[in-house]
Design an enzyme around this catalytic site. Sequence first.
Site, PDB file in Angstrom:
ATOM      1  CG  ASP A 126      -2.626   3.876  -4.517  1.00  0.00           C
ATOM      2  OD1 ASP A 126      -3.160   2.883  -4.016  1.00  0.00           O
ATOM      3  OD2 ASP A 126      -1.544   4.340  -4.120  1.00  0.00           O
ATOM      4  CG  ASP A 171      -3.188   3.321   5.222  1.00  0.00           C
ATOM      5  OD1 ASP A 171      -2.515   2.611   4.466  1.00  0.00           O
ATOM      6  OD2 ASP A 171      -4.358   3.667   4.971  1.00  0.00           O
TER       7      ASP A 171
END
Length: 523
Positions: A224, A379
């Site tokens: 990330d 997600d």
Amino acid sequence: MITLLDYGAGNVRSVINAVEKLGERVVVAGTGRDILNAEKLLFPGVGNFGSMMQILRHKRFVDPLLAFLKSGRPFLGICVGMQALFEGSEESPGEKGLGFFPGRVKRFDVDRAVPHIGWNGISVKQPTDLFFGLDGDEKFYFVHSYHVVADDPGVVLTTTDYGYPFVSAVQKGNLQGTQFHPEKSGASGLTLLENFIRKDRELAIPGKSPSQTRLAKRIIACLDVRANEQGDLVVTKGDQYDVREGGNVRNLGKPVELAGRYFEEGADEVTFLNITGFRDFPLEDMPMMRVLEETSRNVFVPLTIGGGIRDFTDKNGRTYTALEVAAAYFRSGADKISVGSDAVTIAEAYLRGGQKTGQSAIEQISCVYGNQAVVISIDPRRVYVDSPDQTTHPTVETTIPGPGGQRYCWFQCTVKGGREGRDMDAVTLARTCEELGAGEILLNCIDRDGTNTGFDIELINAVKGAVSIPVIASSGAGCEAHFAEVFERTDAESALAAGIFHRREVPIAAVKAYLKGKVEVRL
């Protein structure tokens, strides 16, 4: 000197980087004359067969290509670059191939996930210089939905098993082609490319070449990436998507350095998620482009990039399509792009309209680059209900009761880094995006993110049971046993982790050592 035929689609940067790392100079063919004058020609085809052939004809490359092939000089076609040698493809029935070999390209007809994505072996059928110095039990990286069916068995160099044996490499004299990507196959792939470059190796068949091959489960390292308070790009990690600690962004390292480390440790793929991409215009995000460029110079496994892959209008009023944004990432070194929050918006519009428009980011990119290049990052979080009747969304009877003892739940999709829930469930989103042309699902889980309690098996089984494309399990891994559990209890093709790799709590090599003998892995 190697001449590379770059017809303008896909990631050829990694091929160039691999050849240059081996000490050879690459010249890109810009004209038909460049092809005719080449000593050795490398053709890395990427994406859709029909789109490739249309571009080759538009650039007037077909006749020079055929002349070069007939000359007997060294040629190596990669993936669709190999498929182009045949008469045509089911992927684009109206487009003719080069027709240098008799046969056609057909879609996999298997009771398995398609595309065929991952590391698989080869069974060598004739003497060759390509595999000089290799044992024959190596695995190479494949990513394709279509495979060659050769009418002349004499051109078949290798076969690979995926439900049935298919042609994974061809050879006739100095003309060679591979369905797999040597530039993405680590040390083994670099050895193959060096053998092609040198062309002075002896002919041999590797002694351990298996009669049957097996697709390996993939272990993927995820980074990330976002800017910290000083404006530097750093690798961070959240706890249930919160990446801050003490008011500052967690800094777990530099993206290029970490990606290089994971390549050396045996990661099967590396994924970059630009977690500020939904706010920024990615074509102005030059630091992220440079991360991809620098990484692809030394990391020879697949690279996926996510964040901001959608239509944009800049401050001057110029509009850029999602296809243009994706193209910039591909040209910077990405092999696949990941669409996250925008996939929810695309799916909602498709379900409202009831038909494909051809204009969504998923449709545009998969049409040009192939569905194997489009990953959907989902997600979800759990929403508990007392009964399936309380929701219109698909539910599961869970072994993990809700806070009020609820025995059922559905998996709500979120957008904007998990901050906003939508009236869309993960099962429907995955199925809809597959219909639109996506080739892989990256299945995260907000409830498990950063908990180290293991993957959400119920979520993975629910989504995997709804689609026929590969699924990457993500979120929750805390030890080696969690990877074994997800592969033994679900049909997920891959498992992804981040924080435990960044902090060296669980090394990638330790995961693979633990899995050896339990599931097929690339060691």
